[in-house]
Design a protein around this motif. Structure first.
Motif, PDB file in Angstrom:
ATOM      1  N   GLN A  44       0.829  -1.204   0.000  1.00  0.00           N
ATOM      2  CA  GLN A  44       0.000   0.000   0.000  1.00  0.00           C
ATOM      3  C   GLN A  44       0.866   1.257   0.000  1.00  0.00           C
ATOM      4  OE1 GLN A  44      -2.390  -1.200   3.480  1.00  0.00           O
ATOM      5  NE2 GLN A  44      -4.189  -0.706   2.232  1.00  0.00           N
ATOM      6  N   VAL A  45       1.949   1.243   0.769  1.00  0.00           N
ATOM      7  CA  VAL A  45       2.852   2.400   0.826  1.00  0.00           C
ATOM      8  C   VAL A  45       3.492   2.619  -0.540  1.00  0.00           C
ATOM      9  CG1 VAL A  45       4.986   3.299   1.838  1.00  0.00           C
ATOM     10  CG2 VAL A  45       3.270   2.226   3.309  1.00  0.00           C
ATOM     11  N   ARG A  46       3.917   1.551  -1.174  1.00  0.00           N
ATOM     12  CA  ARG A  46       4.484   1.685  -2.523  1.00  0.00           C
ATOM     13  C   ARG A  46       3.454   2.231  -3.504  1.00  0.00           C
ATOM     14  NH1 ARG A  46       7.967  -3.840  -2.652  1.00  0.00           N
ATOM     15  NH2 ARG A  46       9.699  -3.052  -1.421  1.00  0.00           N
ATOM     16  N   GLY A  47       2.202   1.818  -3.324  1.00  0.00           N
ATOM     17  CA  GLY A  47       1.131   2.348  -4.167  1.00  0.00           C
ATOM     18  C   GLY A  47       0.965   3.847  -3.983  1.00  0.00           C
ATOM     19  N   LEU A  62      -5.079  10.523   0.418  1.00  0.00           N
ATOM     20  CA  LEU A  62      -5.494  10.517   1.821  1.00  0.00           C
ATOM     21  C   LEU A  62      -6.341   9.295   2.156  1.00  0.00           C
ATOM     22  CD1 LEU A  62      -6.264  14.300   2.372  1.00  0.00           C
ATOM     23  CD2 LEU A  62      -4.297  12.994   3.228  1.00  0.00           C
ATOM     24  N   VAL A  63      -7.158   8.849   1.226  1.00  0.00           N
ATOM     25  CA  VAL A  63      -7.953   7.638   1.444  1.00  0.00           C
ATOM     26  C   VAL A  63      -7.023   6.443   1.638  1.00  0.00           C
ATOM     27  CG1 VAL A  63      -9.519   6.010   0.312  1.00  0.00           C
ATOM     28  CG2 VAL A  63     -10.030   8.449   0.276  1.00  0.00           C
ATOM     29  N   GLN A  64      -5.984   6.358   0.820  1.00  0.00           N
ATOM     30  CA  GLN A  64      -5.037   5.257   0.945  1.00  0.00           C
ATOM     31  C   GLN A  64      -4.239   5.342   2.245  1.00  0.00           C
ATOM     32  OE1 GLN A  64      -4.991   2.568  -0.972  1.00  0.00           O
ATOM     33  NE2 GLN A  64      -6.746   3.544  -1.944  1.00  0.00           N
ATOM     34  N   ILE A  65      -3.874   6.549   2.649  1.00  0.00           N
ATOM     35  CA  ILE A  65      -3.166   6.720   3.924  1.00  0.00           C
ATOM     36  C   ILE A  65      -4.053   6.283   5.082  1.00  0.00           C
ATOM     37  CG2 ILE A  65      -2.235   8.454   5.526  1.00  0.00           C
ATOM     38  CD1 ILE A  65      -1.131   9.915   3.031  1.00  0.00           C
ATOM     39  N   SER A  66      -5.336   6.604   4.997  1.00  0.00           N
ATOM     40  CA  SER A  66      -6.271   6.173   6.029  1.00  0.00           C
ATOM     41  C   SER A  66      -6.357   4.650   6.083  1.00  0.00           C
ATOM     42  CB  SER A  66      -7.648   6.781   5.747  1.00  0.00           C
ATOM     43  OG  SER A  66      -8.577   6.335   6.700  1.00  0.00           O
ATOM     44  N   ALA A  67      -6.347   4.023   4.922  1.00  0.00           N
ATOM     45  CA  ALA A  67      -6.382   2.555   4.877  1.00  0.00           C
ATOM     46  C   ALA A  67      -5.126   1.963   5.505  1.00  0.00           C
ATOM     47  CB  ALA A  67      -6.525   2.082   3.431  1.00  0.00           C
TER      48      ALA A  67
END
Length: 92
Positions: A44-47, A62-67
């Protein structure tokens, strides 16, 4: 009472209290569950890095950071962080 700077307080408390707690060995399946979750988080971080390189919308990032935050919290629960949580509430 010892005067400890804030940035050193957590490290000092960790040395003082966490080493006093009994160590509970994890089973192989527990270890694998944590490792799998951390690998997923790594992906996810690489994404997110790729999204930033591609100038994606901040809201999507921000949605991905929340995930990722949610996944980290769940991995903390898998690691049985009861002692750590007690330490955080004590020093904060």
């Amino acid at each position: 009472m010892i005067d400890i700077p804030n940035e050193e307080r957590v490290i000092y408390l960790a040395d003082q209290y966490l080493h006093d707690q009994p160590i509970k060995p994890r089973t192989d399946s527990e270890k694998q569950a944590v490792i799998n979750r951390l690998k997923r988080i790594e992906g996810q971080v690489r994404g997110i890095q790729k999204m930033i390189e591609e100038d994606r919308y901040c809201v999507d990032i921000l949605v991905q950071i929340s995930a990722i935050n949610a996944a980290l919290k769940k991995s903390r629960l898998l690691c049985d962080g009861a002692s750590y949580e007690a330490l955080c509430y004590t020093c904060c």
